[in-house]
Design an enzyme around this catalytic site. Sequence first.
Site, PDB file in Angstrom:
ATOM      1  N   ASP A   1      21.215  16.343  27.545  1.00 54.67           N
ATOM      2  CA  ASP A   1      20.891  17.332  28.583  1.00 54.67           C
ATOM      3  C   ASP A   1      21.807  17.251  29.795  1.00 54.67           C
ATOM      4  OD1 ASP A   1      18.779  18.111  26.945  1.00 54.67           O
ATOM      5  OD2 ASP A   1      17.375  16.732  27.908  1.00 54.67           O
ATOM      6  N   GLU A   2      23.039  16.875  29.581  1.00 51.71           N
ATOM      7  CA  GLU A   2      23.997  16.746  30.692  1.00 51.71           C
ATOM      8  C   GLU A   2      24.535  18.097  31.141  1.00 51.71           C
ATOM      9  OE1 GLU A   2      24.341  15.263  27.724  1.00 51.71           O
ATOM     10  OE2 GLU A   2      24.355  13.084  27.986  1.00 51.71           O
TER      11      GLU A   2
ATOM     12  N   GLY B   1      26.191  24.706  39.601  1.00 54.44           N
ATOM     13  CA  GLY B   1      25.022  25.543  39.354  1.00 54.44           C
ATOM     14  C   GLY B   1      24.940  25.851  37.876  1.00 54.44           C
TER      15      GLY B   1
ATOM     16  N   GLN C   1      23.008  15.839  22.025  1.00 58.19           N
ATOM     17  CA  GLN C   1      22.483  14.563  22.547  1.00 58.19           C
ATOM     18  C   GLN C   1      23.544  13.884  23.430  1.00 58.19           C
ATOM     19  OE1 GLN C   1      21.907  15.036  18.774  1.00 58.19           O
ATOM     20  NE2 GLN C   1      20.322  16.297  19.645  1.00 58.19           N
TER      21      GLN C   1
ATOM     22  N   LYS D   1      25.962  20.248  28.480  1.00 54.90           N
ATOM     23  CA  LYS D   1      27.035  20.495  27.501  1.00 54.90           C
ATOM     24  C   LYS D   1      27.164  21.974  27.154  1.00 54.90           C
ATOM     25  CE  LYS D   1      24.836  17.679  24.760  1.00 54.90           C
ATOM     26  NZ  LYS D   1      23.817  17.110  25.641  1.00 54.90           N
TER      27      LYS D   1
ATOM     28  N   LYS E   1      25.605  19.385  37.881  1.00 50.54           N
ATOM     29  CA  LYS E   1      24.409  19.322  38.737  1.00 50.54           C
ATOM     30  C   LYS E   1      24.644  18.592  40.063  1.00 50.54           C
ATOM     31  CE  LYS E   1      20.544  20.214  36.432  1.00 50.54           C
ATOM     32  NZ  LYS E   1      19.377  20.220  35.516  1.00 50.54           N
TER      33      LYS E   1
ATOM     34  N   ARG F   1      20.855   9.640  -0.055  1.00 50.22           N
ATOM     35  CA  ARG F   1      21.418  10.446  -1.147  1.00 50.22           C
ATOM     36  C   ARG F   1      20.377  11.254  -1.907  1.00 50.22           C
ATOM     37  NH1 ARG F   1      24.158   5.171  -3.059  1.00 50.22           N
ATOM     38  NH2 ARG F   1      22.092   4.550  -2.374  1.00 50.22           N
TER      39      ARG F   1
ATOM     40  N   THR G   1      11.691  14.462  19.164  1.00 53.17           N
ATOM     41  CA  THR G   1      11.384  15.871  19.437  1.00 53.17           C
ATOM     42  C   THR G   1      10.493  16.448  18.336  1.00 53.17           C
ATOM     43  OG1 THR G   1      13.366  16.576  18.261  1.00 53.17           O
ATOM     44  CG2 THR G   1      13.587  16.244  20.646  1.00 53.17           C
TER      45      THR G   1
ATOM     46  N   GLY H   1      18.849  21.257  22.769  1.00 49.85           N
ATOM     47  CA  GLY H   1      18.539  22.500  23.478  1.00 49.85           C
ATOM     48  C   GLY H   1      19.648  22.697  24.487  1.00 49.85           C
ATOM     49  N   HIS H   2      20.523  23.648  24.238  1.00 55.10           N
ATOM     50  CA  HIS H   2      21.694  23.866  25.101  1.00 55.10           C
ATOM     51  C   HIS H   2      21.510  25.185  25.858  1.00 55.10           C
ATOM     52  CE1 HIS H   2      24.362  21.050  22.451  1.00 55.10           C
ATOM     53  NE2 HIS H   2      23.285  20.459  22.934  1.00 55.10           N
TER      54      HIS H   2
ATOM     55  N   THR I   1      11.511  20.766  24.132  1.00 54.67           N
ATOM     56  CA  THR I   1      10.091  20.404  24.043  1.00 54.67           C
ATOM     57  C   THR I   1       9.312  20.697  25.321  1.00 54.67           C
ATOM     58  OG1 THR I   1      10.608  18.180  24.809  1.00 54.67           O
ATOM     59  CG2 THR I   1      10.581  18.517  22.415  1.00 54.67           C
TER      60      THR I   1
ATOM     61  N   ASN J   1      16.899  19.388  17.475  1.00 56.50           N
ATOM     62  CA  ASN J   1      16.441  18.522  18.569  1.00 56.50           C
ATOM     63  C   ASN J   1      17.214  18.880  19.845  1.00 56.50           C
ATOM     64  OD1 ASN J   1      18.773  17.537  17.313  1.00 56.50           O
ATOM     65  ND2 ASN J   1      18.225  15.377  17.506  1.00 56.50           N
TER      66      ASN J   1
HETATM   67  P1  GDP Z   1      22.618  20.302  27.296  1.00 61.62           P
HETATM   68  O1  GDP Z   1      21.591  19.939  26.290  1.00 61.62           O
HETATM   69  O2  GDP Z   1      23.569  19.185  27.579  1.00 61.62           O
HETATM   70  O3  GDP Z   1      23.344  21.583  26.970  1.00 61.62           O
HETATM   71  O4  GDP Z   1      21.834  20.543  28.648  1.00 61.62           O
HETATM   72  P2  GDP Z   1      20.434  21.348  28.838  1.00 61.62           P
HETATM   73  O5  GDP Z   1      20.701  22.789  28.702  1.00 61.62           O
HETATM   74  O6  GDP Z   1      19.380  20.767  27.981  1.00 61.62           O
HETATM   75  O7  GDP Z   1      20.061  20.924  30.303  1.00 61.62           O
HETATM   76  C1  GDP Z   1      20.894  21.169  31.381  1.00 61.62           C
HETATM   77  C2  GDP Z   1      20.114  22.021  32.389  1.00 61.62           C
HETATM   78  O8  GDP Z   1      20.819  22.039  33.607  1.00 61.62           O
HETATM   79  C3  GDP Z   1      20.000  23.487  31.976  1.00 61.62           C
HETATM   80  O9  GDP Z   1      18.815  24.000  32.503  1.00 61.62           O
HETATM   81  C4  GDP Z   1      21.210  24.130  32.641  1.00 61.62           C
HETATM   82  O10 GDP Z   1      21.016  25.523  32.899  1.00 61.62           O
HETATM   83  C5  GDP Z   1      21.264  23.354  33.929  1.00 61.62           C
HETATM   84  N1  GDP Z   1      22.600  23.168  34.503  1.00 61.62           N
HETATM   85  C6  GDP Z   1      23.789  22.927  33.897  1.00 61.62           C
HETATM   86  N2  GDP Z   1      24.756  22.686  34.825  1.00 61.62           N
HETATM   87  C7  GDP Z   1      24.158  22.776  36.019  1.00 61.62           C
HETATM   88  C8  GDP Z   1      24.624  22.602  37.381  1.00 61.62           C
HETATM   89  O11 GDP Z   1      25.775  22.289  37.648  1.00 61.62           O
HETATM   90  N3  GDP Z   1      23.702  22.764  38.374  1.00 61.62           N
HETATM   91  C9  GDP Z   1      22.395  23.086  38.115  1.00 61.62           C
HETATM   92  N4  GDP Z   1      21.574  23.220  39.145  1.00 61.62           N
HETATM   93  N5  GDP Z   1      21.937  23.263  36.866  1.00 61.62           N
HETATM   94  C10 GDP Z   1      22.803  23.084  35.841  1.00 61.62           C
HETATM   95  P1  IMO Z   2      20.667  17.858  23.785  1.00 60.74           P
HETATM   96  O1  IMO Z   2      21.703  18.242  22.760  1.00 60.74           O
HETATM   97  C1  IMO Z   2      17.803  14.931  25.277  1.00 60.74           C
HETATM   98  C2  IMO Z   2      15.860  12.353  22.290  1.00 60.74           C
HETATM   99  C3  IMO Z   2      14.386  12.526  22.070  1.00 60.74           C
HETATM  100  C4  IMO Z   2      14.003  11.109  21.647  1.00 60.74           C
HETATM  101  C5  IMO Z   2      15.189  10.666  20.830  1.00 60.74           C
HETATM  102  C6  IMO Z   2      15.025  10.861  19.335  1.00 60.74           C
HETATM  103  O2  IMO Z   2      19.880  19.013  24.298  1.00 60.74           O
HETATM  104  O3  IMO Z   2      21.267  17.010  24.841  1.00 60.74           O
HETATM  105  P2  IMO Z   2      14.956  12.948  17.702  1.00 60.74           P
HETATM  106  O4  IMO Z   2      14.199  14.232  17.767  1.00 60.74           O
HETATM  107  O5  IMO Z   2      16.438  13.125  17.705  1.00 60.74           O
HETATM  108  O6  IMO Z   2      14.503  12.072  16.594  1.00 60.74           O
HETATM  109  O7  IMO Z   2      14.573  12.182  19.065  1.00 60.74           O
HETATM  110  O8  IMO Z   2      16.284  11.453  21.272  1.00 60.74           O
HETATM  111  N1  IMO Z   2      16.667  13.601  22.140  1.00 60.74           N
HETATM  112  C7  IMO Z   2      17.203  14.263  23.167  1.00 60.74           C
HETATM  113  N2  IMO Z   2      17.106  14.076  24.487  1.00 60.74           N
HETATM  114  N3  IMO Z   2      18.587  15.924  24.792  1.00 60.74           N
HETATM  115  C8  IMO Z   2      18.718  16.112  23.462  1.00 60.74           C
HETATM  116  O9  IMO Z   2      19.599  16.995  22.943  1.00 60.74           O
HETATM  117  C9  IMO Z   2      17.980  15.293  22.582  1.00 60.74           C
HETATM  118  N4  IMO Z   2      17.843  15.232  21.233  1.00 60.74           N
HETATM  119  C10 IMO Z   2      17.055  14.179  20.986  1.00 60.74           C
HETATM  120  O10 IMO Z   2      13.731  12.927  23.243  1.00 60.74           O
HETATM  121  O11 IMO Z   2      13.935  10.289  22.785  1.00 60.74           O
HETATM  122 MG    MG Z   3      19.514  19.830  26.095  1.00 64.33          MG
END
Ligand code: GDP
Ligand code: IMO
Ligand code: MG
Length: 424
Positions: free
Chosen positions: A13-14, A414, A224, A16, A331, A143, A129, A40-41, A301, A38
Amino acid sequence: MAVDVIIGLQWGDEGKGKIVDYLAANYDIVARFQGGPNAGHTLKFDGKKFVLHTVPSGIFRPTLLNLIGNGVVINPTTLKKEIDGLKAANVDYKDRLLVSKKAHLIMPTHLLLDAASESAKGKSKIGSTLKGIGPTYMDKTGRNGLRMGDIFSPQFKAKYHSLRNKHLNLLRVFPPIDTKKLADLEQEWFSSLEELKELQFVDGEYYINNALKAGKKVLAEGAQGAMLDVDFGTYPFVTSSSTMTAGVCAGLGVAPSKIGEVIGITKAYCTRVGSGPFPTELDNEAGERLRTLGSEFGATTGRPRRCGWIDLPALKYAIMISGVTQICMTKIDILNDFEEISVATQYHYEGQVTETVPYDLATIPVTPIYETHKGWQVELDNVKDYNQFPQVAKDYIQALEEKLETPITFISTGPEREKLVIRS
Ligand code: GDP
Ligand code: IMO
Ligand code: MG
């Protein structure tokens, strides 16, 4: 031509998805190489928001091709729902979404096994998840798995039923779980699979290598993050795939010599969702503030994300194992109002001061040693040029860059696509 890589450097959730969507404008192909639904981008542009789980984040760039690589695990039901979302948004995906025949299928019984395994673990659960990821990768390495390319085979249904029955037998070793919905889940799964047959199925490894030979530019999209990597993450609190650069090679079929730039994504602070160690977690008002300001709730989730300060030993580790060449910090705007910002530079571990991530982090806690920086207390959201950043913010970024020994070349201010500052 080389494959450039986007990977998460923390616990997922960085941001990406946002960065892939932005950078995709410079590429011909975006390819997911591991993980499954699992992930969520989140992407935001033109006042719209999309959350992608299996579809690569280049899908909204009109001419770009998007490959779901062999290292990904696919649930047809989820993928079909994502495609319905694309249709509703009038995205022309049909000739631009390709699926590797070698990608494995998540079956409804994999979801049941995931739930049963987690409930049997009780307090020590992974916090999965519950998307069936672990059991599907287990069948892959054991396998036994079903692959996308199998769906056209006359034996497909028989293979499916044989594996499904094995799963139902396996479920008996766990405390009982509710299986009443299985028939409905299976019906939806098969009908979704039928609809997915309209997609293009390819030998992903030939597809990518031929594209590279033809001079096409490829961006690999990770899911992840490094600390959830099955080998190098905070085991056993990890996911079941290789989230690092090496995963690109195995998950797409490209040689290590074909890897180009590796852009690692980190938040300006840190979050984790699910169980497991998190040295810099803040169980206090500052953590709550990060969660509220950063809207830190899982994109897959909806669970609240655990929040804390940035962790440099963990980041250095992630940079080392993945050969990160550039960093994108997301962020940073969430820290706008903080009077002080802390940065973990080392850990106290077993009476010693260390900069390394210990093997037994999951059982022996570390105490972070913090360095404190002054906050800039200025809105950064609409700053387009790095030169216009307040000096205090520049000092913070420069201090991190020096400690990480890797250039911070992108700063995200943002969630929207255009809110990205490029720092040369
Ligand atoms: P991913 O899984 O690495 O693609 O990240 P997620 O989408 O799960 O979570 C990142 C969250 O931060 C999302 O709600 C994005 O819309 C939000 N986001 C991404 N970059 C920024 C940023 O620079 N600032 C803010 N405020 N939100 C951001
Ligand atoms: P993105 O691509 C954050 C975490 C789960 C759990 C562990 C194992 O959006 O960054 P799993 O369902 O893979 O067996 O869960 O990994 N996890 C994530 N946490 N972002 C994700 O994906 C994740 N995918 C799995 O919360 O701790
Ligand atoms: Mg995510």
